[in-house]
Design a protein around this motif. Structure first.
Motif, PDB file in Angstrom:
ATOM      1  N   ALA A   1       0.829  -1.205   0.000  1.00 37.90           N
ATOM      2  CA  ALA A   1       0.000   0.000   0.000  1.00 37.90           C
ATOM      3  C   ALA A   1       0.867   1.261   0.000  1.00 37.90           C
ATOM      4  O   ALA A   1       0.368   2.355  -0.202  1.00 37.90           O
ATOM      5  N   PHE A   2       2.127   1.076   0.271  1.00 37.76           N
ATOM      6  CA  PHE A   2       3.018   2.235   0.363  1.00 37.76           C
ATOM      7  C   PHE A   2       4.217   2.072  -0.574  1.00 37.76           C
ATOM      8  O   PHE A   2       5.331   1.802  -0.127  1.00 37.76           O
ATOM      9  N   PRO A   3       3.947   2.217  -1.873  1.00 34.91           N
ATOM     10  CA  PRO A   3       5.085   2.122  -2.796  1.00 34.91           C
ATOM     11  C   PRO A   3       6.095   3.221  -2.493  1.00 34.91           C
ATOM     12  O   PRO A   3       5.717   4.322  -2.079  1.00 34.91           O
ATOM     13  N   ARG A   4       7.334   2.904  -2.695  1.00 31.02           N
ATOM     14  CA  ARG A   4       8.381   3.868  -2.345  1.00 31.02           C
ATOM     15  C   ARG A   4       8.401   5.040  -3.309  1.00 31.02           C
ATOM     16  O   ARG A   4       8.322   4.867  -4.516  1.00 31.02           O
ATOM     17  N   VAL A   5       8.502   6.217  -2.739  1.00 28.00           N
ATOM     18  CA  VAL A   5       8.604   7.406  -3.568  1.00 28.00           C
ATOM     19  C   VAL A   5       9.994   7.466  -4.177  1.00 28.00           C
ATOM     20  O   VAL A   5      10.172   7.706  -5.358  1.00 28.00           O
ATOM     21  N   LYS A   6      10.967   7.232  -3.351  1.00 27.37           N
ATOM     22  CA  LYS A   6      12.342   7.173  -3.849  1.00 27.37           C
ATOM     23  C   LYS A   6      12.986   5.912  -3.289  1.00 27.37           C
ATOM     24  O   LYS A   6      12.519   5.367  -2.287  1.00 27.37           O
ATOM     25  N   PRO A   7      14.015   5.445  -3.952  1.00 27.88           N
ATOM     26  CA  PRO A   7      14.622   4.192  -3.495  1.00 27.88           C
ATOM     27  C   PRO A   7      15.059   4.278  -2.043  1.00 27.88           C
ATOM     28  O   PRO A   7      15.391   5.355  -1.535  1.00 27.88           O
ATOM     29  N   ALA A   8      15.042   3.138  -1.379  1.00 26.64           N
ATOM     30  CA  ALA A   8      15.396   3.113   0.038  1.00 26.64           C
ATOM     31  C   ALA A   8      16.822   3.603   0.229  1.00 26.64           C
ATOM     32  O   ALA A   8      17.694   3.338  -0.608  1.00 26.64           O
ATOM     33  N   PRO A   9      17.027   4.344   1.293  1.00 22.86           N
ATOM     34  CA  PRO A   9      18.386   4.848   1.531  1.00 22.86           C
ATOM     35  C   PRO A   9      19.349   3.696   1.779  1.00 22.86           C
ATOM     36  O   PRO A   9      18.962   2.615   2.190  1.00 22.86           O
ATOM     37  N   ASP A  10      20.594   3.986   1.502  1.00 27.51           N
ATOM     38  CA  ASP A  10      21.627   2.971   1.692  1.00 27.51           C
ATOM     39  C   ASP A  10      21.846   2.751   3.186  1.00 27.51           C
ATOM     40  O   ASP A  10      22.102   3.691   3.933  1.00 27.51           O
ATOM     41  N   GLU A  11      21.730   1.540   3.614  1.00 29.02           N
ATOM     42  CA  GLU A  11      21.833   1.263   5.046  1.00 29.02           C
ATOM     43  C   GLU A  11      23.023   0.383   5.369  1.00 29.02           C
ATOM     44  O   GLU A  11      23.059  -0.241   6.425  1.00 29.02           O
ATOM     45  N   SER A  12      23.964   0.312   4.459  1.00 28.70           N
ATOM     46  CA  SER A  12      25.058  -0.632   4.707  1.00 28.70           C
ATOM     47  C   SER A  12      25.848  -0.250   5.959  1.00 28.70           C
ATOM     48  O   SER A  12      26.289  -1.127   6.714  1.00 28.70           O
TER      49      SER A  12
END
Lengths: 399, 752
Positions: free
Chosen positions: A46-57
């Motif tokens: 229901a909540f498609p991402r507006v922008k790609p997920a931030p890098d969490e490495s």
């Protein structure tokens, strides 16, 4: 969808246990209260991402590093293993051949707790063993058993005589050498639980909790052996140790929370550790462990090892539930502003949970308690009023 | 099976040996073989004994039965009347019943049977025995030797004749098991006796050593013992030993320590057989162990099965949930950019509300009642709605006439007739006209003003009490220009005067907003913003390639582009809202509540309405089940509390834009943080029954008499008619009705 609310309360407790051999008994024993709090993972679509997920490495690396720091060293593991093995052997011996030891009879010995689950923390070399007595667990019998085990250990390895100690307590006794401690938790077989006399025997609640510990470790073995879960549990227990607000969370709650956060998702694949760690805070912040709306039991997590749909978090008082929730809420905000190092204890201190902090120009303020003790009311004359769930002062009756 | 008939003084004492049940027949020769024979002598002797006692010549008043002396005749009589004596006497009369036990030792002097040498020794050493010895010495009675004659099972003592004199000799004989029970109330002595009874010294291991507490004096010397299991004390170490072997202690031990300890049961033959059977089974041991193990295995298996079943059930349940969720989402699909608004788009209902309430399975919760009450409080009054409805419909009608006018003026001469004819039609029915308008486009040149639409809170039905500002959008055939705005603004007052002769309106141009504002002149000022825009403004954006060409053609006084685009977006939002939010249970109500919150609480001010509506719809729809108003509101706070607005969250993808845009993008990081913190606190307030604080109202006491009874349901119905009256079906009718109301109100005004 069928909503099952507020039922199943009457049939709580172990009474149902012996009579539920299979599905044909119908769903009367355990019911699920379906309204879970908002959970982003469950409604991701229901909540498609507006922008790609931030890098969490970097965050993931920090989590893994923290886990490595928290894990026991090989030497520690060996020390605990060593002591556990010896005690287990002595106890097994006592089962097979009690000899002239008649203070009690051992039915079974089981390893439980973080040692068994593989979630031990460094610097805490304590393993738990549950001893089920066939006889009734009087304080004297427990002490005599402790002495006996200790004596047998000493006779096996005389060089350890100086360092081996035995301390009886309310739950059983502890045997430690210089490097490790084994907590021997005493309980008795189910049939004996009714015969207990508070004057003579160990507390019934404690005995039951030890039986529960066995169920917990068995459940864990079958359901939560995934490594990510163990890592997450270790991180959560560390969190609990450092942030006062998380103190009311029991190890069992943390186990279930970690299992839930990692495996309860649409794909049924284990979530990566960074998502799962955040999800734990999100779930707590969204009130997973808060009371539900007035006549609904809150969803929470149903205890898989108890009958009657007991919600694990109801073991906490309402005040504690509030505290746990607000701590998670503040930490979640800190985390989303990039404060993971402080949360993991790699930098700073635990004041972020209780004091204002600034992250990149954003002021993150701590939260206030919401729980208020209900005003003392004179007992109402009409019972129907109390029957109404709306009117009850908040319910903690579930535990 | 031998038994001996033995009497001391007048007291008959039966002793028998029961350890060899097979020997019953052998007993017959000695005395009687029936129970009757036991009783007879017992009762007889009891009767004769009584008169015998008093006329003792000695100064000392000695009771033979109890073996005590009394200080005087008075006390002696009292003693005879006393409970203790009576009991003894009764016991003596009833006589001992056969005991199954082996050899026991008996102190004739005191009439005490000891089951073991230790016990006997203890008795002989004991104060009581000493006292009796002294007494007997005083009385000059013979004192038997303290050495017990050990008599085995079949061995008989020398004193077997009835009517033997006091304290003949210590005899060893079969123990009378019931003596203990019959005299049980006899205090300490019996405790001891009881312990000693039923004793097989050789095979009984003392148990429960650890429950015997040693009591020490100041010097640390052990002076007495306390058995915690039986709550009794002894001074003598031997007595302690005895006690630990004793039946009573063993029974307590079984009860309190080891339920599996075998304690021999005294009574009947049958029970004894059962017991022996048990013992026999135990001796091989293995069999029983196996059985025990099997039983436990079975128990474990059941537990495991139950557990597995539980998880299976749970998994199935969850899958079911997911499936429902899926079904719910999929057919609707992601909304995507809506098609361009045709000019003849069906007019949105004036105040779209919730669909008729689903039948609820449960009564309203406290949260629901608060939300419903708050909603009723913020929902506009009928007069307000009427006033807004009036100015809006007048403006719409007037704009329509302006459109006609412009079309007429701009039309080439030869086509002038047609629009005129059309105009007459249009006056009849507006809805039809909209359709025809579209059809007729091909006929002539496009109209300048193609249609008028409601947007914003007006279209979505989100008006709250006190709202005085609503919005209309006029779609133009070409890019709207300053010139067009002026022409509309010039003509509108004339048309308004035609539409509503009795009302006065004030019209202002707001060129920078690409709009004009219609305001009524009266006590209740309501303003209608009419924004001019054109779909061409967006087409240009959507087709990048052509943009330069079209941009070149832009008239010099074209209106502000962004404002025009905003107006187009508002149209799409209204359409989205009607498609998605209106049909979702509790959603519109929650959005109204949140609108109120955003106006009331400064922290929430920055949250723009569109983002809020989008968020509510997504959050409530994603629950996958019907939510009551209270639960729906709580879920929205849960979503915010879990960081929906925080950096790192997926964001609120705007379904009405082509490019991925976060609908909440205008919010600053600090604003997001503050809203989240506020929602987190609100969530906990709701959880802890303080929803009234979140809603800014007084707490509502729980209903007194009924549980989800009529009262709440009635209120619920009132509410639903309040907002549900504009459901799509009853559209036109409603408008008429409201018009009717309008005229009524007008009349009221006039009479004033």
């Amino acid at each position: 969808m069928v909503m099952t609310r507020g039922r199943g309360r009457g049939m709580r407790g172990g009474m149902m246990r012996p009579m539920g051999p299979g599905p044909h008994f119908g769903p009367k024993m355990k019911q699920f209260v379906p309204r879970l709090p908002f959970d982003m993972v469950l409604c991701e679509s229901a909540f498609p991402r507006v922008k790609p997920a931030p890098d969490e490495s970097a965050f993931t690396q920090a989590l893994l590093k923290r886990n490595a720091d928290l894990s026991p060293t090989p030497a520690e593991q060996a020390a605990v293993l060593n002591l556990v093995t010896k005690i287990q052997a002595v106890m097994d011996n006592l089962i097979v051949d009690p000899g002239n030891f008649d203070a009690c009879q051992i039915e079974e010995v089981r390893q439980v707790g973080s040692y068994k689950k593989g979630t031990m923390m460094t610097g805490h070399n304590v393993a738990d063993i549950v001893v089920i007595l066939k006889t009734l667990p009087t304080k004297e019998a427990v002490e005599a058993l402790g002495k006996k085990v200790c004596d047998d250990l000493r006779s096996q390895e005389p060089q350890e005589v100086l360092v081996l100690t035995m301390l009886p307590n309310d739950r059983g006794f502890e045997i430690s050498n210089s490097e490790a401690t084994v907590r021997v938790l005493v309980t008795t077989i189910h049939q004996n639980l009714r015969k207990l006399d508070p004057e003579l025997h160990l507390d019934q609640k404690i005995l039951q909790s030890h039986l529960a510990a066995i169920r917990h470790s068995r459940w864990f073995e079958e359901n939560a052996h995934h490594s990510t879960i163990k890592v997450l549990i270790r991180l959560l227990r560390d969190l609990r140790g450092r942030f006062e607000g998380f103190e009311p969370l029991s190890p069992w709650m943390l186990d279930l929370l970690a299992h839930y956060a990692i495996l309860n998702n649409p794909s049924r694949q284990a979530l990566p550790i960074n998502s799962a760690f955040r999800r734990c805070l999100q779930l707590l912040a969204a009130g997973l462990f808060l009371p539900g709306s007035a006549d609904t039991l809150s969803a929470g997590i149903s205890d898989p090892c108890e009958g009657g749909n007991i919600r694990v978090h109801t073991a906490m008082t309402l005040e504690q539930q509030d505290l746990v929730c607000l701590t998670a809420q503040t930490l979640l905000r800190v985390l989303s502003h990039g404060g993971y190092k402080q949360i993991l204890g790699l930098e700073g201190n635990s004041s972020i949970a209780s004091e204002m902090s600034v992250w990149d120009g954003v002021v993150v303020s701590a939260l206030e308690k919401a729980y208020e003790k209900p005003p003392e009311r004179p007992p109402q004359d009409d019972d129907t009023d109390n029957m109404d769930a709306d009117d009850d002062p908040m319910e903690t009756t579930d535990n | 099976y031998t038994f001996e008939f033995h009497t001391a003084t007048a007291l008959p004492v039966y002793m028998q040996q029961t350890s060899q049940p097979a020997a019953t027949v052998a007993a017959v020769k000695t005395t009687g073989n029936t129970w009757q024979t036991f009783k007879k002598p017992g009762t007889m002797q009891g009767k004769t004994q009584k008169p015998k006692a008093p006329p003792k010549p000695q100064q000392l008043h000695y009771c033979d039965v109890c073996k005590i002396s009394c200080a005087g005749p008075q006390t002696y009589r009292e003693h005879l009347e006393g409970q203790k004596h009576k009991k003894k006497e009764a016991a003596a009369k009833a006589g001992p019943t056969p005991s199954r036990h082996g050899a026991s030792l008996r102190c004739e002097l005191c009439d005490v049977t000891c089951t073991g040498a230790d016990a006997y020794a203890a008795h002989i050493r004991g104060a009581k025995h000493q006292k009796v010895v002294k007494l007997h010495q005083k009385l000059g009675k013979p004192i038997p030797s303290t050495d017990p004659v050990v008599v085995g099972g079949t061995t008989k003592t020398s004193t077997t004749t009835a009517g033997a004199t006091v304290g003949a000799k210590t005899t060893t004989s079969g123990a009378a098991a019931t003596t203990g029970t019959l005299t049980a109330a006899d205090g300490k002595k019996d405790d001891l006796k009881d312990d000693l009874l039923d004793l097989k010294e050789k095979d009984v291991e003392p148990v429960g050593q650890e429950y015997i507490e040693e009591i020490k004096n100041e010097e640390g010397k052990v002076i007495s013992f306390n058995c915690k299991l039986c709550e009794c004390r002894f001074n003598d170490p031997n007595a302690k030993e005895m006690h630990m072997k004793g039946r009573r202690h063993r029974l307590q031990y079984k009860k309190k320590v080891n339920p599996e300890l075998v304690v021999e049961v005294k009574p009947s033959l049958r029970q004894r057989k059962v017991q022996e059977e048990k013992l026999r089974r135990q001796q091989p041991g293995l069999h029983q162990l196996r059985e025990e193990m099997w039983r436990r295995r079975e128990e474990e298996r059941l537990l495991e099965e139950e557990e597995r079943w539980y998880w299976e059930e749970r998994r199935r349940y969850e899958e079911e949930c997911e499936y429902l969720d899926w079904c719910r989402r999929y057919p609707r699909g992601p909304p995507g950019p809506p098609p361009m608004m045709p000019p003849g788009m069906p007019r949105p209902p004036f105040m779209p509300g919730m669909p008729p309430m689903m039948p609820m399975r449960r009564p309203d919760s406290s949260d629901d009642r608060h939300v419903l009450a708050k909603h009723a409080e913020i929902y506009p009054k009928e007069e307000e709605l009427g006033a807004i409805q009036k100015i809006v419909s007048n403006t719409e009608k007037a704009l329509k006439m302006v459109s006609d006018y412009l079309a007429e003026v701009d039309a080439p001469k030869e086509q002038q007739v047609k629009p005129k004819a059309k105009k007459e039609k249009e006056d009849d029915s507006k809805g039809e006209d909209d359709k025809k308008d579209g059809e007729k486009k091909e006929d002539g040149p496009p109209r300048m003003l193609k249609g008028v639409m409601r947007v914003g809170i007006l279209a979505k039905g989100l008006l709250l009490r006190g709202d005085t500002n609503v919005q209309l959008v006029v779609l133009c055939g070409d890019k709207p220009t300053r010139t067009l705005l002026d022409r509309v603004a010039d003509n509108l007052p004339k048309q308004l005067a035609v539409v509503a002769m009795e009302d006065k309106y004030d019209i202002q141009r707001v060129v920078e907003e690409a709009a004009l504002v219609v305001q009524n002149i009266g006590e209740q000022r309501i303003s209608v913003n009419v924004t001019l825009t054109s779909p061409i403004m967006r087409e240009q954006l959507l087709h990048d390639g052509d943009s330069q060409v079209i941009a070149a053609k832009d008239p010099p006084d074209v209106l502000d582009k962004q404002k025009c685009l905003d107006a187009l977006a508002a149209l799409r939002h209204a359409k989205w809202f009607q498609a998605r939010a209106n049909g979702l249970q509790s959603c519109v109500m929650v959005i109204r509540i949140l609108r109120d919150l955003c106006q009331r609480v400064p922290t929430w001010g920055p949250l723009n309405s569109w983002a809020m509506e989008l968020m509510c719809e997504k959050v409530i729809a994603s629950a996958g089940q019907h939510l009551s108003p209270g639960d729906a509101l709580r879920r929205v706070f849960e979503a915010l509390a879990s960081g929906l607005l925080l950096p790192g969250s997926p964001g609120l993808l705007d379904p009405c834009e082509k490019d991925p845009i976060d609908a909440a993008s205008p919010l600053s990081a600090q604003e997001r943080e503050d809203i989240t913190a506020s929602a987190q606190h609100a969530l906990r307030l709701i959880a802890f029954r303080q929803i009234h604080k979140v809603l800014g109202m007084d707490p509502i006491p729980p209903p007194k008499f009924q549980r989800g009874g009529r009262f709440t349901r009635k209120r619920r119905r009132d509410n639903s008619t309040g907002e549900g009256n504009d459901s799509e079906g009853g559209d036109g009718k409603k408008d008429k009705k409201e018009d009717g109301e309008d005229s009524k109100m007008d009349m009221d005004k006039e009479t004033k």
